[in-house]
Design an enzyme around this catalytic site. Structure first.
Site, PDB file in Angstrom:
ATOM      1  N   THR A   1     -33.198  95.682  74.116  1.00  0.00           N
ATOM      2  CA  THR A   1     -31.592  95.266  74.581  1.00  0.00           C
ATOM      3  C   THR A   1     -30.992  94.453  73.818  1.00  0.00           C
ATOM      4  O   THR A   1     -31.549  93.715  72.805  1.00  0.00           O
ATOM      5  CB  THR A   1     -31.723  95.070  76.010  1.00  0.00           C
ATOM      6  OG1 THR A   1     -32.464  93.585  75.810  1.00  0.00           O
ATOM      7  CG2 THR A   1     -32.649  95.991  76.895  1.00  0.00           C
ATOM      8  N   ARG A   2     -29.872  94.061  73.813  1.00  0.00           N
ATOM      9  CA  ARG A   2     -28.876  93.399  72.907  1.00  0.00           C
ATOM     10  C   ARG A   2     -29.542  91.815  73.314  1.00  0.00           C
ATOM     11  O   ARG A   2     -29.640  91.093  72.373  1.00  0.00           O
ATOM     12  CB  ARG A   2     -27.463  93.247  73.370  1.00  0.00           C
ATOM     13  CG  ARG A   2     -26.469  92.253  72.616  1.00  0.00           C
ATOM     14  CD  ARG A   2     -25.037  92.603  72.643  1.00  0.00           C
ATOM     15  NE  ARG A   2     -24.910  92.557  74.089  1.00  0.00           N
ATOM     16  CZ  ARG A   2     -23.681  92.469  74.587  1.00  0.00           C
ATOM     17  NH1 ARG A   2     -22.670  92.530  73.897  1.00  0.00           N
ATOM     18  NH2 ARG A   2     -23.370  92.389  76.035  1.00  0.00           N
ATOM     19  N   TYR A   3     -29.751  91.445  74.578  1.00  0.00           N
ATOM     20  CA  TYR A   3     -30.324  90.068  74.915  1.00  0.00           C
ATOM     21  C   TYR A   3     -31.575  90.015  74.197  1.00  0.00           C
ATOM     22  O   TYR A   3     -31.868  88.973  73.646  1.00  0.00           O
ATOM     23  CB  TYR A   3     -30.373  90.033  76.526  1.00  0.00           C
ATOM     24  CG  TYR A   3     -31.088  88.631  76.674  1.00  0.00           C
ATOM     25  CD1 TYR A   3     -30.212  87.866  77.331  1.00  0.00           C
ATOM     26  CD2 TYR A   3     -32.266  88.557  76.905  1.00  0.00           C
ATOM     27  CE1 TYR A   3     -30.578  86.469  77.675  1.00  0.00           C
ATOM     28  CE2 TYR A   3     -32.897  87.231  77.260  1.00  0.00           C
ATOM     29  CZ  TYR A   3     -31.971  86.022  77.605  1.00  0.00           C
ATOM     30  OH  TYR A   3     -32.473  85.100  78.055  1.00  0.00           O
TER      31      TYR A   3
ATOM     32  N   GLU B   1     -30.969 101.221  86.349  1.00  0.00           N
ATOM     33  CA  GLU B   1     -31.196  99.983  85.671  1.00  0.00           C
ATOM     34  C   GLU B   1     -30.179  99.024  86.240  1.00  0.00           C
ATOM     35  O   GLU B   1     -28.928  99.153  86.364  1.00  0.00           O
ATOM     36  CB  GLU B   1     -30.841 100.297  84.104  1.00  0.00           C
ATOM     37  CG  GLU B   1     -31.018  99.065  83.401  1.00  0.00           C
ATOM     38  CD  GLU B   1     -30.723  99.205  81.949  1.00  0.00           C
ATOM     39  OE1 GLU B   1     -31.012 100.521  81.389  1.00  0.00           O
ATOM     40  OE2 GLU B   1     -30.744  98.159  81.186  1.00  0.00           O
TER      41      GLU B   1
ATOM     42  N   ASP C   1     -21.853  94.933  91.519  1.00  0.00           N
ATOM     43  CA  ASP C   1     -23.162  94.105  91.922  1.00  0.00           C
ATOM     44  C   ASP C   1     -23.976  95.340  92.429  1.00  0.00           C
ATOM     45  O   ASP C   1     -23.481  96.225  93.143  1.00  0.00           O
ATOM     46  CB  ASP C   1     -22.660  93.162  93.102  1.00  0.00           C
ATOM     47  CG  ASP C   1     -23.920  92.202  93.518  1.00  0.00           C
ATOM     48  OD1 ASP C   1     -24.910  92.754  93.839  1.00  0.00           O
ATOM     49  OD2 ASP C   1     -23.470  91.127  93.843  1.00  0.00           O
TER      50      ASP C   1
ATOM     51  N   GLU D   1     -23.862  97.358  86.308  1.00  0.00           N
ATOM     52  CA  GLU D   1     -23.242  96.395  85.499  1.00  0.00           C
ATOM     53  C   GLU D   1     -21.987  95.964  86.108  1.00  0.00           C
ATOM     54  O   GLU D   1     -20.986  96.527  85.977  1.00  0.00           O
ATOM     55  CB  GLU D   1     -23.386  96.634  84.040  1.00  0.00           C
ATOM     56  CG  GLU D   1     -22.949  95.557  83.381  1.00  0.00           C
ATOM     57  CD  GLU D   1     -23.541  94.287  83.503  1.00  0.00           C
ATOM     58  OE1 GLU D   1     -24.921  94.243  83.079  1.00  0.00           O
ATOM     59  OE2 GLU D   1     -22.992  93.314  83.778  1.00  0.00           O
TER      60      GLU D   1
ATOM     61  N   LYS E   1     -31.751  76.305  86.731  1.00  0.00           N
ATOM     62  CA  LYS E   1     -31.965  75.096  87.544  1.00  0.00           C
ATOM     63  C   LYS E   1     -32.170  75.392  88.971  1.00  0.00           C
ATOM     64  O   LYS E   1     -31.795  76.493  89.474  1.00  0.00           O
ATOM     65  CB  LYS E   1     -30.143  74.456  87.654  1.00  0.00           C
ATOM     66  CG  LYS E   1     -29.836  74.104  86.325  1.00  0.00           C
ATOM     67  CD  LYS E   1     -28.649  73.326  86.413  1.00  0.00           C
ATOM     68  CE  LYS E   1     -27.938  72.803  85.078  1.00  0.00           C
ATOM     69  NZ  LYS E   1     -26.736  72.659  84.859  1.00  0.00           N
TER      70      LYS E   1
ATOM     71  N   ASP F   1     -30.552  87.364  84.653  1.00  0.00           N
ATOM     72  CA  ASP F   1     -30.163  86.129  84.344  1.00  0.00           C
ATOM     73  C   ASP F   1     -31.361  85.107  85.016  1.00  0.00           C
ATOM     74  O   ASP F   1     -31.394  85.001  85.938  1.00  0.00           O
ATOM     75  CB  ASP F   1     -28.720  85.632  84.953  1.00  0.00           C
ATOM     76  CG  ASP F   1     -27.607  86.425  84.209  1.00  0.00           C
ATOM     77  OD1 ASP F   1     -27.424  86.313  82.955  1.00  0.00           O
ATOM     78  OD2 ASP F   1     -27.134  87.389  84.901  1.00  0.00           O
TER      79      ASP F   1
HETATM   80  C1  LIG Z   1     -29.059  88.310  80.778  1.00  0.00           C
HETATM   81  S1  LIG Z   1     -28.189  89.563  80.867  1.00  0.00           S
HETATM   82  C2  LIG Z   1     -29.223  91.033  80.164  1.00  0.00           C
HETATM   83  C3  LIG Z   1     -28.615  92.297  79.908  1.00  0.00           C
HETATM   84  C4  LIG Z   1     -29.008  93.306  79.489  1.00  0.00           C
HETATM   85  N1  LIG Z   1     -30.255  93.629  80.381  1.00  0.00           N
HETATM   86  C5  LIG Z   1     -30.254  93.017  78.276  1.00  0.00           C
HETATM   87  O1  LIG Z   1     -31.378  92.791  78.422  1.00  0.00           O
HETATM   88  O2  LIG Z   1     -29.352  92.854  77.124  1.00  0.00           O
HETATM   89  C6  LIG Z   1     -28.165  89.883  82.574  1.00  0.00           C
HETATM   90  C7  LIG Z   1     -27.162  91.092  83.084  1.00  0.00           C
HETATM   91  O3  LIG Z   1     -27.405  91.238  84.561  1.00  0.00           O
HETATM   92  C8  LIG Z   1     -26.079  91.498  85.031  1.00  0.00           C
HETATM   93  N2  LIG Z   1     -26.204  91.017  86.494  1.00  0.00           N
HETATM   94  C9  LIG Z   1     -26.344  89.823  87.060  1.00  0.00           C
HETATM   95  N3  LIG Z   1     -26.212  89.915  88.435  1.00  0.00           N
HETATM   96  C10 LIG Z   1     -26.100  91.320  88.610  1.00  0.00           C
HETATM   97  C11 LIG Z   1     -26.032  92.044  89.797  1.00  0.00           C
HETATM   98  N4  LIG Z   1     -26.182  91.454  91.152  1.00  0.00           N
HETATM   99  N5  LIG Z   1     -25.750  93.303  89.694  1.00  0.00           N
HETATM  100  C12 LIG Z   1     -25.933  93.923  88.763  1.00  0.00           C
HETATM  101  N6  LIG Z   1     -25.971  93.482  87.546  1.00  0.00           N
HETATM  102  C13 LIG Z   1     -26.184  91.860  87.557  1.00  0.00           C
HETATM  103  C14 LIG Z   1     -25.116  90.539  84.364  1.00  0.00           C
HETATM  104  O4  LIG Z   1     -23.590  90.652  84.427  1.00  0.00           O
HETATM  105  C15 LIG Z   1     -25.795  90.736  82.939  1.00  0.00           C
HETATM  106  O5  LIG Z   1     -24.851  91.625  81.952  1.00  0.00           O
END
Ligand SMILES: C[S@@+](CC[C@H](N)C(=O)[O-])C[C@H]1O[C@@H](n2cnc3c(N)ncnc32)[C@H](O)[C@@H]1O
Length: 202
Positions: free
Chosen positions: A173-175, A25, A77, A50, A103, A99
């Site tokens: 998920t929380r989001y 994940e 990452d 994460e 933009k 994310d």
């Molecule tokens: C919008 S949040 C969604 C979190 C979760 N999946 C949810 O649905 O609640 C996106 C997540 O991706 C993580 N993220 C962003 N770039 C990442 C990367 N290169 N590798 C791992 N995680 C990453 C961010 O820290 C963030 O927690």
């Protein structure tokens, strides 16, 4: 707890049988899905990535509360992890509500990219599933554009229900739980094809 549960990229099934399925994940956020899938699938090794410390703490809390032994955490990452994993070692990949970077000048930050897809094509076993969820229609189009032109992936949808319905095994998920009423997330599922590797450059 983190040193005990940190993923070993060179040995994704470390601590379990060598033929254990491995699910990855990417960006697990508050770890609801990671922990929920680990509880529901005790015979699967879940690797969660994460970089956000608060999320990592939530995952460790979940691991402790449910006494999980089948989860490993990569607290950085995902991209360096993908570079270190062996070929064809992953059976499922979840990228849930990444994310959207709406933009145009930030599109290069999107985790779904040609480069990430090349890495996923290498580490996923033929027949492995890639599930990507988004509520951002612009990112949804971007995901389809990039994945469908990649020779290693095939979209498995036959009808609109296949991308509008929440998959039965999904964990909210929380989001996702914060989405505005009326917004409809897409759940896009792809197969890692039997053939096809990285894209041809150019
Ligand atoms: C919008 S949040 C969604 C979190 C979760 N999946 C949810 O649905 O609640 C996106 C997540 O991706 C993580 N993220 C962003 N770039 C990442 C990367 N290169 N590798 C791992 N995680 C990453 C961010 O820290 C963030 O927690």
């Amino acid at each position: 707890m983190l040193p005990r549960f940190r993923a070993d990229p060179a040995d994704p099934t470390e601590g379990c049988a060598g033929d254990t399925p491995v699910w990855l994940e990417i960006g697990f956020g508050g770890a609801e899905h990671l922990v929920g899938q680990a509880v529901a699938n005790p015979d699967v090794r879940l690797i969660g990535c994460e970089p956000f410390l608060e999320g990592v703490v939530k995952a460790l809390d979940g691991i402790e509360a449910a006494a999980l032994r089948n989860v490993r955490i990569h607290d950085e990452d995902v991209r360096p992890l993908l570079d270190q994993l062996p070929d064809a070692c992953i059976d499922r990949v979840f990228i849930l509500f990444p994310d959207p970077w709406p933009k145009t000048r930030h599109h290069k930050r999107r985790i779904v990219s040609d480069t990430t897809l090349d890495s996923l094509a290498r580490v996923m076993r033929p027949g492995a599933m890639l599930r990507i969820a988004t509520d951002h229609m612009g990112y949804g189009r971007w995901i389809l554009f990039h994945v469908l032109r990649h020779p290693a992936f095939r979209w498995t949808a036959d009808s609109v229900r296949d991308w509008l319905d929440v998959p039965p095994d999904h964990v909210t998920t929380r989001y996702q739980s914060k989405l505005l009423a009326g917004s409809t997330p897409l759940f896009l599922a792809f197969d890692r094809c039997q053939t096809g590797g990285a894209r041809e450059e150019g």
